[in-house]
Motif scaffolding. Sequence first.
Motif, PDB file in Angstrom:
ATOM      1  N   UNK A 149      16.634  71.034 -22.178  1.00 28.94           N
ATOM      2  CA  UNK A 149      17.305  69.891 -21.554  1.00 28.94           C
ATOM      3  C   UNK A 149      18.394  69.361 -22.484  1.00 28.94           C
ATOM      4  N   UNK A 150      18.089  69.302 -23.778  1.00 29.67           N
ATOM      5  CA  UNK A 150      19.083  68.846 -24.758  1.00 29.67           C
ATOM      6  C   UNK A 150      20.308  69.753 -24.729  1.00 29.67           C
ATOM      7  N   UNK A 151      20.097  71.062 -24.677  1.00 27.65           N
ATOM      8  CA  UNK A 151      21.208  72.017 -24.650  1.00 27.65           C
ATOM      9  C   UNK A 151      22.026  71.872 -23.370  1.00 27.65           C
ATOM     10  N   UNK A 152      21.355  71.680 -22.246  1.00 32.17           N
ATOM     11  CA  UNK A 152      22.054  71.578 -20.960  1.00 32.17           C
ATOM     12  C   UNK A 152      22.907  70.316 -20.857  1.00 32.17           C
ATOM     13  N   UNK A 153      22.472  69.230 -21.515  1.00 30.81           N
ATOM     14  CA  UNK A 153      23.179  67.950 -21.400  1.00 30.81           C
ATOM     15  C   UNK A 153      24.028  67.635 -22.628  1.00 30.81           C
ATOM     16  N   UNK A 154      24.132  68.563 -23.545  1.00 34.14           N
ATOM     17  CA  UNK A 154      24.950  68.347 -24.742  1.00 34.14           C
ATOM     18  C   UNK A 154      26.421  68.205 -24.332  1.00 34.14           C
ATOM     19  N   UNK A 155      27.130  67.185 -24.809  1.00 35.34           N
ATOM     20  CA  UNK A 155      28.486  66.899 -24.316  1.00 35.34           C
ATOM     21  C   UNK A 155      29.572  67.841 -24.797  1.00 35.34           C
ATOM     22  N   UNK A 156      29.269  68.681 -25.782  1.00 39.37           N
ATOM     23  CA  UNK A 156      30.299  69.569 -26.314  1.00 39.37           C
ATOM     24  C   UNK A 156      30.989  68.957 -27.514  1.00 39.37           C
ATOM     25  N   UNK A 157      31.811  69.755 -28.178  1.00 39.07           N
ATOM     26  CA  UNK A 157      32.499  69.285 -29.379  1.00 39.07           C
ATOM     27  C   UNK A 157      33.918  69.864 -29.410  1.00 39.07           C
ATOM     28  N   UNK A 186      33.317  54.233 -22.149  1.00 36.47           N
ATOM     29  CA  UNK A 186      34.057  54.242 -23.402  1.00 36.47           C
ATOM     30  C   UNK A 186      33.108  54.310 -24.599  1.00 36.47           C
ATOM     31  N   UNK A 187      33.506  55.100 -25.579  1.00 38.06           N
ATOM     32  CA  UNK A 187      32.792  55.226 -26.859  1.00 38.06           C
ATOM     33  C   UNK A 187      31.381  55.776 -26.698  1.00 38.06           C
ATOM     34  N   UNK A 188      31.122  56.464 -25.633  1.00 40.07           N
ATOM     35  CA  UNK A 188      29.796  57.031 -25.372  1.00 40.07           C
ATOM     36  C   UNK A 188      29.942  58.503 -25.028  1.00 40.07           C
ATOM     37  N   UNK A 189      29.088  59.329 -25.600  1.00 43.55           N
ATOM     38  CA  UNK A 189      29.094  60.752 -25.269  1.00 43.55           C
ATOM     39  C   UNK A 189      27.666  61.232 -25.048  1.00 43.55           C
ATOM     40  N   UNK A 190      26.832  60.353 -24.489  1.00 47.34           N
ATOM     41  CA  UNK A 190      25.458  60.708 -24.152  1.00 47.34           C
ATOM     42  C   UNK A 190      25.137  60.192 -22.753  1.00 47.34           C
ATOM     43  N   UNK A 194      33.692  66.235 -27.086  1.00 48.21           N
ATOM     44  CA  UNK A 194      32.989  66.003 -25.821  1.00 48.21           C
ATOM     45  C   UNK A 194      33.926  65.966 -24.628  1.00 48.21           C
ATOM     46  N   UNK A 195      33.404  66.380 -23.490  1.00 50.38           N
ATOM     47  CA  UNK A 195      34.159  66.307 -22.240  1.00 50.38           C
ATOM     48  C   UNK A 195      34.090  64.882 -21.704  1.00 50.38           C
ATOM     49  N   UNK A 196      34.699  64.631 -20.567  1.00 48.19           N
ATOM     50  CA  UNK A 196      34.666  63.290 -19.979  1.00 48.19           C
ATOM     51  C   UNK A 196      33.388  63.049 -19.175  1.00 48.19           C
ATOM     52  N   UNK A 197      32.699  64.146 -18.826  1.00 47.01           N
ATOM     53  CA  UNK A 197      31.449  64.048 -18.070  1.00 47.01           C
ATOM     54  C   UNK A 197      30.396  64.963 -18.672  1.00 47.01           C
ATOM     55  N   UNK A 198      29.135  64.595 -18.473  1.00 49.51           N
ATOM     56  CA  UNK A 198      28.042  65.423 -18.970  1.00 49.51           C
ATOM     57  C   UNK A 198      28.045  66.767 -18.244  1.00 49.51           C
ATOM     58  N   UNK A 199      28.003  67.878 -18.981  1.00 40.65           N
ATOM     59  CA  UNK A 199      27.997  69.191 -18.323  1.00 40.65           C
ATOM     60  C   UNK A 199      26.694  69.481 -17.595  1.00 40.65           C
ATOM     61  N   UNK A 200      25.648  68.715 -17.892  1.00 43.24           N
ATOM     62  CA  UNK A 200      24.362  68.962 -17.263  1.00 43.24           C
ATOM     63  C   UNK A 200      24.123  68.187 -15.989  1.00 43.24           C
ATOM     64  N   UNK A 201      24.645  66.948 -15.916  1.00 44.89           N
ATOM     65  CA  UNK A 201      24.357  66.114 -14.746  1.00 44.89           C
ATOM     66  C   UNK A 201      25.599  65.468 -14.141  1.00 44.89           C
TER      67      UNK A 201
END
Length: 224
Positions: free
Chosen positions: A126-134, A149-153, A136-143
Amino acid sequence: MSKNTVKPALTPKPRKRAKRHTETTQFDAFARRILRAYARRVADGDIENLRALVSLSTELDALARAAVQGLHGKPYKYSWQEIADRLGITKQGAQQRFGEPSTRDALDRRLLESGMGVTVATLAQVYADHYPGNPPASRCPGCGYAYPDRVAECPTLATVRPLLYRRRHEDKTALAVLSGDQHADLHAPVTARLRAAVRQSASVLPSPDPRSTLFDLNGKDPAQ
């Protein structure tokens, strides 16, 4: 004498131009060329259109969801597993990211279904599926959660990260699904959040979904 001196029997009819059939791959190549040209125009001093260019990522995400929902609905009815296989993600990740809007801000179904008995392997996946990238993208790749703003989780990652970090020694082989960046950020969450904040402006971290009370976030292992 008739004004119309053309004899239809002796004048061949103009041929109809054959309808051109454009493959989807050709559309894809064309769209990519347009986007690259757009980026070059902005990069060439057109700062006034920078915001419009960046906003395309949100529109593309919405279009991708519309395409997936079209494939999943009638008359095609592709299953979530078939869609996930084409995207290279899990079935649960595909369903949560591209499913109904009401499910996108909720916790990942795998956590809700496992409850107190969630395994380290499930947490890692689940952690791997919802990881934002580096970066980070503008949206979660998992959900598909749109990061404030200032959030990547997303709420799921905010719940899973501390749990997986505290239980990481229970099953070290389960962490093999994590990439180098994911593994490093798990062990240095503060650094990860600071790096993510470079893309965004000031705000606060989102509160986890109320259902995250299924898990003890205060450092206590729910298995004990």
